[in-house]
Enzyme design. Sequence first.
Site, PDB file in Angstrom:
ATOM      1  N   GLU A 100      23.596  36.651  37.054  1.00 22.88           N
ATOM      2  CA  GLU A 100      24.708  37.133  37.884  1.00 22.88           C
ATOM      3  C   GLU A 100      25.476  38.217  37.122  1.00 22.88           C
ATOM      4  O   GLU A 100      25.498  38.235  35.891  1.00 22.88           O
ATOM      5  CB  GLU A 100      25.594  35.909  38.220  1.00 22.88           C
ATOM      6  N   ASP A 101      26.094  39.116  37.874  1.00 21.93           N
ATOM      7  CA  ASP A 101      26.886  40.176  37.240  1.00 21.93           C
ATOM      8  C   ASP A 101      28.220  39.645  36.711  1.00 21.93           C
ATOM      9  O   ASP A 101      28.621  39.926  35.592  1.00 21.93           O
ATOM     10  CB  ASP A 101      27.127  41.336  38.224  1.00 21.93           C
ATOM     11  N   ASP A 104      33.541  34.852  39.137  1.00 22.36           N
ATOM     12  CA  ASP A 104      34.963  35.013  39.417  1.00 22.36           C
ATOM     13  C   ASP A 104      35.517  33.642  39.829  1.00 22.36           C
ATOM     14  O   ASP A 104      35.828  32.814  38.985  1.00 22.36           O
ATOM     15  CB  ASP A 104      35.075  36.078  40.514  1.00 22.36           C
ATOM     16  N   PHE A 153      40.117  43.931  38.303  1.00 22.90           N
ATOM     17  CA  PHE A 153      38.973  44.285  39.133  1.00 22.90           C
ATOM     18  C   PHE A 153      38.140  45.338  38.410  1.00 22.90           C
ATOM     19  O   PHE A 153      38.629  46.414  38.092  1.00 22.90           O
ATOM     20  CB  PHE A 153      39.404  44.789  40.512  1.00 22.90           C
ATOM     21  N   ARG A 166      28.465  51.536  41.298  1.00 21.45           N
ATOM     22  CA  ARG A 166      27.472  50.675  40.641  1.00 21.45           C
ATOM     23  C   ARG A 166      26.723  51.404  39.532  1.00 21.45           C
ATOM     24  O   ARG A 166      26.232  50.791  38.587  1.00 21.45           O
ATOM     25  CB  ARG A 166      26.445  50.164  41.669  1.00 21.45           C
TER      26      ARG A 166
HETATM   27  P1  IMP Z   1      32.831  34.445  43.086  1.00 23.22           P
HETATM   28  O1  IMP Z   1      32.112  33.719  44.166  1.00 23.22           O
HETATM   29  O2  IMP Z   1      34.321  34.524  43.357  1.00 23.22           O
HETATM   30  O3  IMP Z   1      32.555  33.893  41.690  1.00 23.22           O
HETATM   31  O4  IMP Z   1      32.425  35.958  43.112  1.00 23.22           O
HETATM   32  C1  IMP Z   1      31.137  36.349  43.074  1.00 23.22           C
HETATM   33  C2  IMP Z   1      30.943  37.813  43.383  1.00 23.22           C
HETATM   34  O5  IMP Z   1      32.155  38.553  43.662  1.00 23.22           O
HETATM   35  C3  IMP Z   1      30.351  38.504  42.181  1.00 23.22           C
HETATM   36  O6  IMP Z   1      28.969  38.302  42.111  1.00 23.22           O
HETATM   37  C4  IMP Z   1      30.697  39.932  42.446  1.00 23.22           C
HETATM   38  O7  IMP Z   1      29.734  40.503  43.312  1.00 23.22           O
HETATM   39  C5  IMP Z   1      32.030  39.864  43.167  1.00 23.22           C
HETATM   40  N1  IMP Z   1      33.130  40.169  42.215  1.00 23.22           N
HETATM   41  C6  IMP Z   1      33.989  39.306  41.635  1.00 23.22           C
HETATM   42  N2  IMP Z   1      34.849  39.937  40.814  1.00 23.22           N
HETATM   43  C7  IMP Z   1      34.529  41.254  40.870  1.00 23.22           C
HETATM   44  C8  IMP Z   1      35.045  42.446  40.220  1.00 23.22           C
HETATM   45  O8  IMP Z   1      35.984  42.424  39.409  1.00 23.22           O
HETATM   46  N3  IMP Z   1      34.427  43.604  40.556  1.00 23.22           N
HETATM   47  C9  IMP Z   1      33.389  43.683  41.417  1.00 23.22           C
HETATM   48  N4  IMP Z   1      32.865  42.611  42.027  1.00 23.22           N
HETATM   49  C10 IMP Z   1      33.431  41.406  41.759  1.00 23.22           C
HETATM   50 MG    MG Z   2      27.492  39.584  43.000  1.00 17.28          MG
END
Ligand code: IMP
Ligand code: MG
Length: 176
Positions: A100-101, A104, A153, A166
């Site tokens: 995963e990138d 969050d 962010f 990206r």
């Molecule tokens: P989560 O489900 O809240 O953990 O978020 C997952 C997805 O939200 C990540 O795989 C990202 O694609 C996107 N995301 C969360 N934080 C950021 C950020 O700071 N920049 C860009 N994408 C984000």
């Molecule tokens: Mg993602």
Amino acid sequence: MENITPEVLVSAEEIRKTNQRLGKEITAFYRHSNCDLIVVGLLRGSFIFTADLVRHINLPMVVDFMTVSSYGNGTESTGDIKIIMDLDESILGKDILLVEDIVDTGNTLSRVFDLLAARQPASIRICSFLDKPSRRQTPIKIDFCGKEIPDEFVVGYGLDYAQHYRNLPYVGVLKI
Ligand code: IMP
Ligand code: MG
């Protein structure tokens, strides 16, 4: 939109060193496993990280990708996910490394984890390039973590803002 130049948070050089370290950790971890390894990149955010990471893992592997969409209020994922593009490979009895990138809230990855666990792989481990622990809603164990970052962010190195940025070769903070 792209006139704004994001402030560098993780430089290209730090990214390279981080991937080298992660590759070593992952190689050491799976070296003696008797199961086949499938590296699963979650699109679109992890496409660049996955491509870099696998070149630092010195083991036989299959690389596959999956796209899920998360529903939420727009700024935050709720954890309701839909598979947009599923894996090509069967993961039954395989070692799965989910790539995963960024983690969050943790909502998306914990749902993907459960979904893949139901397919009975031998194991599932998680590797995330970035981690924003202060934002966590669903606890999740990141087995291999690139870097913890504050609640900002970020874009670049695969991460987007409205599908842009990206291609930035570093991770930057977008002050909108
Ligand atoms: P989560 O489900 O809240 O953990 O978020 C997952 C997805 O939200 C990540 O795989 C990202 O694609 C996107 N995301 C969360 N934080 C950021 C950020 O700071 N920049 C860009 N994408 C984000
Ligand atoms: Mg993602």
